[in-house]
Motif scaffolding. Sequence first.
Motif, PDB file in Angstrom:
ATOM      1  N   ILE A 138       2.493   6.770  -1.898  1.00 35.18           N
ATOM      2  CA  ILE A 138       3.658   7.733  -2.402  1.00 35.18           C
ATOM      3  C   ILE A 138       4.735   7.214  -3.360  1.00 35.18           C
ATOM      4  CG2 ILE A 138       5.524   9.428  -1.664  1.00 35.18           C
ATOM      5  CD1 ILE A 138       4.058   9.647   1.182  1.00 35.18           C
ATOM      6  N   GLU A 139       5.112   6.071  -2.903  1.00 31.45           N
ATOM      7  CA  GLU A 139       6.227   5.427  -3.961  1.00 31.45           C
ATOM      8  C   GLU A 139       5.612   5.174  -5.198  1.00 31.45           C
ATOM      9  OE1 GLU A 139       5.483   5.051  -0.631  1.00 31.45           O
ATOM     10  OE2 GLU A 139       7.459   5.258   0.150  1.00 31.45           O
ATOM     11  N   GLY A 141       0.889  -1.033  -0.006  1.00 30.26           N
ATOM     12  CA  GLY A 141       0.050  -0.024   0.006  1.00 30.26           C
ATOM     13  C   GLY A 141       0.871   1.330  -0.102  1.00 30.26           C
ATOM     14  N   ALA A 142       1.955   1.226  -0.685  1.00 26.11           N
ATOM     15  CA  ALA A 142       2.956   2.408  -0.830  1.00 26.11           C
ATOM     16  C   ALA A 142       2.343   3.550  -1.670  1.00 26.11           C
ATOM     17  CB  ALA A 142       4.131   1.933  -1.014  1.00 26.11           C
ATOM     18  N   ALA A 190       5.388   7.755  -7.865  1.00 30.10           N
ATOM     19  CA  ALA A 190       6.760   8.240  -8.331  1.00 30.10           C
ATOM     20  C   ALA A 190       7.449   9.122  -7.156  1.00 30.10           C
ATOM     21  CB  ALA A 190       6.675   8.969  -9.543  1.00 30.10           C
ATOM     22  N   GLY A 191       6.938   8.944  -5.939  1.00 25.96           N
ATOM     23  CA  GLY A 191       7.597   9.635  -4.846  1.00 25.96           C
ATOM     24  C   GLY A 191       6.820  11.078  -4.625  1.00 25.96           C
ATOM     25  N   ARG A 192       5.800  11.384  -5.233  1.00 27.85           N
ATOM     26  CA  ARG A 192       5.209  12.454  -4.894  1.00 27.85           C
ATOM     27  C   ARG A 192       3.949  12.329  -4.165  1.00 27.85           C
ATOM     28  NH1 ARG A 192       4.393  16.689  -9.395  1.00 27.85           N
ATOM     29  NH2 ARG A 192       4.798  18.005  -7.359  1.00 27.85           N
ATOM     30  N   VAL A 193       3.999  13.224  -3.101  1.00 31.02           N
ATOM     31  CA  VAL A 193       2.843  13.061  -2.141  1.00 31.02           C
ATOM     32  C   VAL A 193       1.650  13.784  -2.862  1.00 31.02           C
ATOM     33  CG1 VAL A 193       1.745  13.996   0.101  1.00 31.02           C
ATOM     34  CG2 VAL A 193       4.352  12.890  -0.229  1.00 31.02           C
ATOM     35  N   GLN A 236      -0.949  16.034  -2.852  1.00 33.90           N
ATOM     36  CA  GLN A 236      -1.267  17.288  -2.002  1.00 33.90           C
ATOM     37  C   GLN A 236      -2.630  17.382  -1.500  1.00 33.90           C
ATOM     38  OE1 GLN A 236       1.128  19.782  -0.920  1.00 33.90           O
ATOM     39  NE2 GLN A 236       2.640  19.830  -2.396  1.00 33.90           N
TER      40      GLN A 236
END
Lengths: 339, 61
Positions: free
Chosen positions: B42-43, B39-40, B46-49, B51
């Motif tokens: 953000i990963e 359940g990752a 592509a590493g983006r939270v 918003q």
Amino acid sequence: MRPILLSGHERALTQVKYNPDGDIIFSVSKDHVVCAWFSHNGERLGTYHGHQGALWTVDVDPTSSLLATGGADNTMRLWEVKTGKLLKTWEFATSIKRVEFSSDGKLLLGVTEKRSGHLSTIVVYEINPDPAAEQTDEQALRIVCDESKATVAGFSYLSHYIISGHEDGSVSQWDAKTGELLFSTQVHEDDMQITDLQWAPDRTYFITASKDKTAKLVAADSLDVLKSYPTDTPLNSAAITPVKDYVILGGGQAAMDVTTTSARQGKFEARFYHKIFMEEIGRVRGHFGPLNYVAVHPQGLGYCSGGEDGYVRVHHFDKPYFDFMYEVEREQAQAQANL
Amino acid sequence: QDLAKKNTANKAVVDARRRMLQEWLAWRESMRQMLEEEGAEIELNAGRVKQDTDDEVEEVE
């Protein structure tokens, strides 16, 4: 690919970083000042004053609201990006060589330098993402590196692990909750310092740069070396490009380490390698001293390098960069399109 | 290595590249699946939270 030169620092650059949107570049230098620049035109939009010594490291949180810095004044500091306001200062017995946020921005780590009577450590703080909030003094974790000092470190995917690179060329994997050492392996040549560790966008793998003149692509969970990039010069930095499967390496022999100094002999170029095929595909010149850091635009639109010469050079990739494909990549893209 | 640098890549080189590409894509796919199971978010983005504007919404309430 005409570069933009960011001149504003008076001494060698030590680290440069894009914010997550890629519109701002943060740079730190031995001149004690943190600078923020617009990446598209190189206009300086602000500076952050307060550090009393050379700066070694900078990172920005995932919402571009908090900036972390560390340096030779033995402090790690937290700043509000928008206002330049200093929010927090953590003091240590030695320099801070590396700071990095976790991918969710809720944790911040710092790597402290080794000095007589003080072992190198990795410290972790929980961060309140609200710039108005009080930040804690309490360390969530403190890892003591008694084998070989840590030079770089960061959080893996989901902050499962802290991965550290060391002075002796080894890489260690720590449980990021308990601080327990899970695994350690010699990724680079013995006693050849790891100078940089940068993550792939999903943080399942990373790239290390070393004084042994190679960069290595390493899996975060197994610490298996997936790829190796040999060069002919000591490396200070390595970055992974999104969109295209390249890596960018930077380094060069410092002036005091070569008998006759010229830009050519110093090999002050950014080197592009194909990430998967491990072949060099191009070089970019420009700096008059070693490249101390290379950072890639988070959306893969360009890169910037910070040099020993005091300049940041910002490059926007042009069409041929994106168009270039190996034949087997073209085949793959074609097969994908036909699905 | 010298061989690989030549543009006139022969069949062996091309085959090696093809194999490297397939191995890489297979490994990437295994990592993607692992991140999905974990359940990752953000990963996988592509590493983006992503918003969230929850704070502002709360203020309105």
